[in-house]
Design an enzyme around this catalytic site. Sequence first.
Site, PDB file in Angstrom:
ATOM      1  N   ARG A   1       1.170  16.890  12.662  1.00  0.00           N
ATOM      2  CA  ARG A   1       2.782  17.747  13.151  1.00  0.00           C
ATOM      3  C   ARG A   1       2.442  19.268  12.764  1.00  0.00           C
ATOM      4  O   ARG A   1       2.949  19.763  11.711  1.00  0.00           O
ATOM      5  CB  ARG A   1       3.714  17.315  12.231  1.00  0.00           C
ATOM      6  CG  ARG A   1       4.272  15.760  12.232  1.00  0.00           C
ATOM      7  CD  ARG A   1       5.327  15.463  11.420  1.00  0.00           C
ATOM      8  NE  ARG A   1       5.112  15.618  10.133  1.00  0.00           N
ATOM      9  CZ  ARG A   1       4.351  14.679   9.596  1.00  0.00           C
ATOM     10  NH1 ARG A   1       4.065  13.563   9.977  1.00  0.00           N
ATOM     11  NH2 ARG A   1       4.305  15.037   7.941  1.00  0.00           N
TER      12      ARG A   1
ATOM     13  N   TYR B   1       2.618   2.329  15.372  1.00  0.00           N
ATOM     14  CA  TYR B   1       3.309   2.561  14.082  1.00  0.00           C
ATOM     15  C   TYR B   1       4.745   3.225  14.327  1.00  0.00           C
ATOM     16  O   TYR B   1       5.505   3.238  13.477  1.00  0.00           O
ATOM     17  CB  TYR B   1       2.463   3.409  12.952  1.00  0.00           C
ATOM     18  CG  TYR B   1       2.526   4.765  13.152  1.00  0.00           C
ATOM     19  CD1 TYR B   1       2.938   5.507  11.980  1.00  0.00           C
ATOM     20  CD2 TYR B   1       2.148   5.773  14.384  1.00  0.00           C
ATOM     21  CE1 TYR B   1       2.668   6.931  11.932  1.00  0.00           C
ATOM     22  CE2 TYR B   1       2.201   6.927  14.187  1.00  0.00           C
ATOM     23  CZ  TYR B   1       2.513   7.620  13.053  1.00  0.00           C
ATOM     24  OH  TYR B   1       2.573   8.936  13.297  1.00  0.00           O
TER      25      TYR B   1
ATOM     26  N   ASP C   1       0.831  -1.217  -0.030  1.00  0.00           N
ATOM     27  CA  ASP C   1      -0.046   0.040  -0.001  1.00  0.00           C
ATOM     28  C   ASP C   1       1.009   1.243  -0.055  1.00  0.00           C
ATOM     29  O   ASP C   1       1.812   1.260   0.874  1.00  0.00           O
ATOM     30  CB  ASP C   1      -0.720  -0.018   1.032  1.00  0.00           C
ATOM     31  CG  ASP C   1      -2.014   1.077   1.037  1.00  0.00           C
ATOM     32  OD1 ASP C   1      -2.725   0.918   0.086  1.00  0.00           O
ATOM     33  OD2 ASP C   1      -2.283   1.931   1.951  1.00  0.00           O
TER      34      ASP C   1
ATOM     35  N   GLU D   1     -10.231   4.107   3.947  1.00  0.00           N
ATOM     36  CA  GLU D   1      -9.367   4.864   3.074  1.00  0.00           C
ATOM     37  C   GLU D   1      -9.864   4.548   1.692  1.00  0.00           C
ATOM     38  O   GLU D   1      -9.706   3.401   1.092  1.00  0.00           O
ATOM     39  CB  GLU D   1      -7.843   4.614   3.038  1.00  0.00           C
ATOM     40  CG  GLU D   1      -7.348   5.080   4.579  1.00  0.00           C
ATOM     41  CD  GLU D   1      -5.757   4.976   4.613  1.00  0.00           C
ATOM     42  OE1 GLU D   1      -5.170   4.007   3.980  1.00  0.00           O
ATOM     43  OE2 GLU D   1      -5.239   5.375   5.699  1.00  0.00           O
TER      44      GLU D   1
ATOM     45  N   ARG E   1      -7.525   3.933  13.490  1.00  0.00           N
ATOM     46  CA  ARG E   1      -6.452   5.124  13.635  1.00  0.00           C
ATOM     47  C   ARG E   1      -6.039   5.195  14.950  1.00  0.00           C
ATOM     48  O   ARG E   1      -4.792   5.358  15.348  1.00  0.00           O
ATOM     49  CB  ARG E   1      -7.234   6.408  13.627  1.00  0.00           C
ATOM     50  CG  ARG E   1      -7.972   6.631  12.005  1.00  0.00           C
ATOM     51  CD  ARG E   1      -6.922   6.653  11.039  1.00  0.00           C
ATOM     52  NE  ARG E   1      -7.341   6.925   9.759  1.00  0.00           N
ATOM     53  CZ  ARG E   1      -6.651   7.018   8.269  1.00  0.00           C
ATOM     54  NH1 ARG E   1      -5.374   6.604   8.532  1.00  0.00           N
ATOM     55  NH2 ARG E   1      -7.028   7.069   7.388  1.00  0.00           N
TER      56      ARG E   1
ATOM     57  N   THR F   1      -4.780   6.500   0.020  1.00  0.00           N
ATOM     58  CA  THR F   1      -5.742   7.350   0.200  1.00  0.00           C
ATOM     59  C   THR F   1      -5.861   8.413  -0.983  1.00  0.00           C
ATOM     60  O   THR F   1      -4.948   9.181  -1.179  1.00  0.00           O
ATOM     61  CB  THR F   1      -5.760   8.103   1.555  1.00  0.00           C
ATOM     62  OG1 THR F   1      -5.911   7.062   2.475  1.00  0.00           O
ATOM     63  CG2 THR F   1      -7.263   8.847   1.571  1.00  0.00           C
TER      64      THR F   1
ATOM     65  N   LYS G   1      -4.043  -1.743  10.503  1.00  0.00           N
ATOM     66  CA  LYS G   1      -4.143  -1.847   9.007  1.00  0.00           C
ATOM     67  C   LYS G   1      -4.668  -3.399   8.491  1.00  0.00           C
ATOM     68  O   LYS G   1      -5.075  -3.579   7.399  1.00  0.00           O
ATOM     69  CB  LYS G   1      -3.239  -1.410   8.448  1.00  0.00           C
ATOM     70  CG  LYS G   1      -2.755   0.069   8.556  1.00  0.00           C
ATOM     71  CD  LYS G   1      -3.822   0.974   8.117  1.00  0.00           C
ATOM     72  CE  LYS G   1      -3.558   1.219   6.643  1.00  0.00           C
ATOM     73  NZ  LYS G   1      -4.514   2.227   6.050  1.00  0.00           N
TER      74      LYS G   1
ATOM     75  N   TYR H   1       1.350   5.754  -0.714  1.00  0.00           N
ATOM     76  CA  TYR H   1       0.992   7.106   0.046  1.00  0.00           C
ATOM     77  C   TYR H   1       1.089   8.298  -0.972  1.00  0.00           C
ATOM     78  O   TYR H   1       1.968   9.022  -0.660  1.00  0.00           O
ATOM     79  CB  TYR H   1       1.620   7.114   1.247  1.00  0.00           C
ATOM     80  CG  TYR H   1       1.459   8.214   2.346  1.00  0.00           C
ATOM     81  CD1 TYR H   1       0.440   8.548   2.824  1.00  0.00           C
ATOM     82  CD2 TYR H   1       2.490   9.116   2.759  1.00  0.00           C
ATOM     83  CE1 TYR H   1      -0.097   9.265   3.960  1.00  0.00           C
ATOM     84  CE2 TYR H   1       2.422  10.116   3.705  1.00  0.00           C
ATOM     85  CZ  TYR H   1       1.137  10.156   4.379  1.00  0.00           C
ATOM     86  OH  TYR H   1       0.789  11.012   5.136  1.00  0.00           O
TER      87      TYR H   1
ATOM     88  N   GLN I   1      -3.374   2.160  15.381  1.00  0.00           N
ATOM     89  CA  GLN I   1      -2.227   2.553  14.358  1.00  0.00           C
ATOM     90  C   GLN I   1      -1.210   3.573  15.184  1.00  0.00           C
ATOM     91  O   GLN I   1      -0.045   3.545  15.032  1.00  0.00           O
ATOM     92  CB  GLN I   1      -2.573   3.025  13.148  1.00  0.00           C
ATOM     93  CG  GLN I   1      -1.651   3.475  12.265  1.00  0.00           C
ATOM     94  CD  GLN I   1      -1.999   4.045  10.938  1.00  0.00           C
ATOM     95  OE1 GLN I   1      -3.355   4.082  10.561  1.00  0.00           O
ATOM     96  NE2 GLN I   1      -1.319   4.418  10.031  1.00  0.00           N
TER      97      GLN I   1
END
Length: 404
Positions: free
Chosen positions: A133, A236, A117, A191, A229, A338, A245, A119, A232
């Site tokens: 962030r 992660y 997968d 997603e 979420r 996504t 996931k 990104y 994760q």
Amino acid sequence: MPPFDVPEGDPFGPHNLPYGVFSLPGSAERTVGVRLGDHVLDAGAAAHALGSPYASLLARPTLNPLLAAGRTAWSDVRRALTAWVTVPAHRETVEPFFHPLSEVTLHLPFEVADYVDFYASENHARNVGQIFRPDAADSLTPNWKHLPIGYHGRSGTVVVSGTDVVRPSGQRKAPADPAPVFGPSVRLDIEAEVGFVVGVPSEQGRAVPLSAYRDHVFGLFLLNDWSARDIQAWEYVPLGPFLGKSFATSVSAWITPLDALDEARVAPPARTHDLLPYLDDSGEEPGGYDLRITVTINGHDVSECPFSTMYWTAAQQLAHMTVNGASLRTGDLYGSGTVSGPTERERGSLLELTWNGRDPLELPDGKRAFLEDGDVVTLSAWAPGPDGVRVGLGEVTGRVVPAS
């Protein structure tokens, strides 16, 4: 209405002809089917009746033999199928092998080998960066414009559209909590993605260049990479997604061959950084696809995601995941990551749509920050086709059920 009489403009007309695997009522036998309108053609039976040399590839319980046969076979079979459903001389022979779509059971169309997968949406990556962030000088990580970021997922939990998704359990820990707790995820998300399936394998130790993309990739389909979420977020760092996931990835029952999407090819967004030679697609055919994805929750539209905005293309993703010498296998699946556009209405996850739960969606059946038990999520899509007609992609849907 006879199966050949597809209404003008039907997105699943003879210009499309996606592949799937189905079984008939009361039978456990699976076989390759091709969709035409609201019917499915038993491709193997039709091929045998018409004396096609490809009958042995189509009379199978999975698409893998056809996937492995290569680009020449893919093109030949597609030309033959188009003739079988459009040339009047074939009607009498082919018509008995059509079945109403509503009367068959659809299955996972291919045996999944590896699952990767990515990104690849800059809009999605920037949104996620701004959420987690907010004080960073750049919401993208330093590597993002130089390589397609990805991770290996769990192929054994890839499920076909219509399969219920059990709410996953695992460890979670909010920033203010003194210790982690165990239990069902309370921040279950979606997603909206596009998946690509590899047909022809490659040799270990030899990279697959951008120019070989269409020699290895058979087709694409919609994909929902469900995400817990809260699980994760706790697990992660530093190795990446795992239990958050791996519990389920839903895919469409219909694979659209790349040859059906020639009219939908578009150039990707302008590159802002120089790319290393193995990723430099400036001299290649346009690598993007103009796919328009709709996300619904319990029948209510919540997002319209434009795949044409994806920064990294499927060809670049394939080149990157093999540049170290990793081999491809028939049935390898890789997801785009996504799909999110530049506006709020174009975001492909609840994480972004609700800004990590801060701004819940107002739906007719109540507010949603993240998914509740009983929620049904459906992805559907179309792409521009020849002469202004649309090419439909098979939908992918899943219902959330409580943890057992």
